[in-house]
Scaffold this active site. Structure first.
Site, short mmCIF file in Angstrom:
data_model
loop_
_atom_site.label_atom_id
_atom_site.label_comp_id
_atom_site.label_asym_id
_atom_site.label_seq_id
_atom_site.Cartn_x
_atom_site.Cartn_y
_atom_site.Cartn_z
N SER A 137 0.85 -1.18 0.00
CA SER A 137 0.00 0.00 0.00
C SER A 137 0.89 1.23 0.00
CB SER A 137 -0.88 -0.01 1.26
OG SER A 137 -1.50 1.25 1.47
N TYR A 150 -2.71 -0.46 10.75
CA TYR A 150 -2.70 -0.84 9.33
C TYR A 150 -1.39 -0.43 8.68
CZ TYR A 150 -3.91 -0.84 4.37
OH TYR A 150 -3.90 -1.04 3.01
#
Length: 199
Positions: A137, A150
Site C-alpha cells: 500500500s 494498518y
C-alpha cells in the site's frame, strides 16, 4: 499451462486480478472466507476455459493456509505467480485503537503472506522459477494519522518483500510489492470518505 495462486480473491483487487490472470490463460487457485462468493468467482473464472481450484481459508490459521498450499501444489504444481492479496483495513489511531488491533492486522496482512510464501518456496527454489507479488500500500511508505496499526503492518509487508527479493535473487525468483492508493473496495466499507476520493 501456467498457474497463479491468489489469496483474498473474492472481492476488490483480488477478484479483478484473478479474472485478469484467467483471461490470460492461467489456471487459478484462489481462496477466500465465503464459500458462496468463491462459487461465484469460480463460475466466472471457468468461463475463461481454465482450471480452477477454490478453497475456503481463514488466512490467519496456519493449518488452513498449509492445506490451501498443498491442494494448490497438488492441482497445478509449482505456481508461476503467487499473489498475497488478503488484507484488512481498520481505520484507527495507535493511541486509541482497541487492544488486539495490531495483532489481528499482523495476522491478516503480514503473517498470512509470510507463511503461505514459505509453503511454496521449496518448490519455487528447486525449479528456479516464480513471481511473488505482495499487495502492499502507499501506507507502506507513508504513514498517516488515521492509519494506525494498518500502516505498521503494511510497512512490515514491504520489509518482508524486500528481504525475500534479496534472498531469492540467486534463484531467479521475482518478488514485487504493489503499492496502490485508496481503492474503492470492500475493505473500505463503512468509511465516511467520499467515493471520488478512491481509485
Amino acid at each position: 499451462m501456467k498457474a497463479v495462486v491468489i489469496t483474498g480473491a473474492t472481492k476488490g483487487i483480488g477478484k479483478a486480478t484473478a479474472l485478469k490472470f484467467a483471461g490470460e490463460g492461467y489456471n487459478v487457485a484462489a481462496c477466500g472466507r465465503n464459500e458462496s462468493e468463491l462459487e461465484t468467482l469460480k463460475a466466472a473464472l471457468l468461463k475463461c476455459k481454465v482450471e480452477v481450484l477454490t478453497q475456503v481459508c481463514d488466512v490467519t490459521d496456519k493449518t488452513q493456509l498449509k492445506a490451501f498450499a498443498e491442494n494448490s501444489l497438488k492441482a497445478f504444481g509449482t505456481p508461476d505467480v503467487l499473489i498475497n492479496n488478503a488484507g484488512i483495513f481498520i481505520p484507527a489511531q495507535l493511541t486509541t485503537e482497541e487492544d488486539g488491533t495490531l495483532e489481528h492486522l499482523m495476522n491478516v496482512n503480514l503473517y498470512s503472506a509470510y507463511h503461505l510464501t514459505r509453503h511454496f518456496l521449496p518448490q519455487m527454489m528447486e525449479h528456479k522459477k516464480g513471481h511473488i507479488v505482495n499487495m502492499c500500500s502507499v501506507a507502506s511508505v507513508k504513514a498517516y494519522p488515521s492509519g494506525g496499526s494498518y500502516a505498521v503492518t503494511k510497512f512490515a509487508l514491504l520489509g518482508l518483500t524486500k528481504s525475500l527479493r534479496e534472498e531469492l535473487k540467486p534463484y531467479g525468483i521475482k518478488v514485487t510489492a504493489v503499492m496502490p492508493g485508496a481503492t474503492f473496495t470492500h475493505s473500505w466499507q463503512g468509511t465516511h470518505l467520499p467515493q471520488e476520493r478512491f481509485m
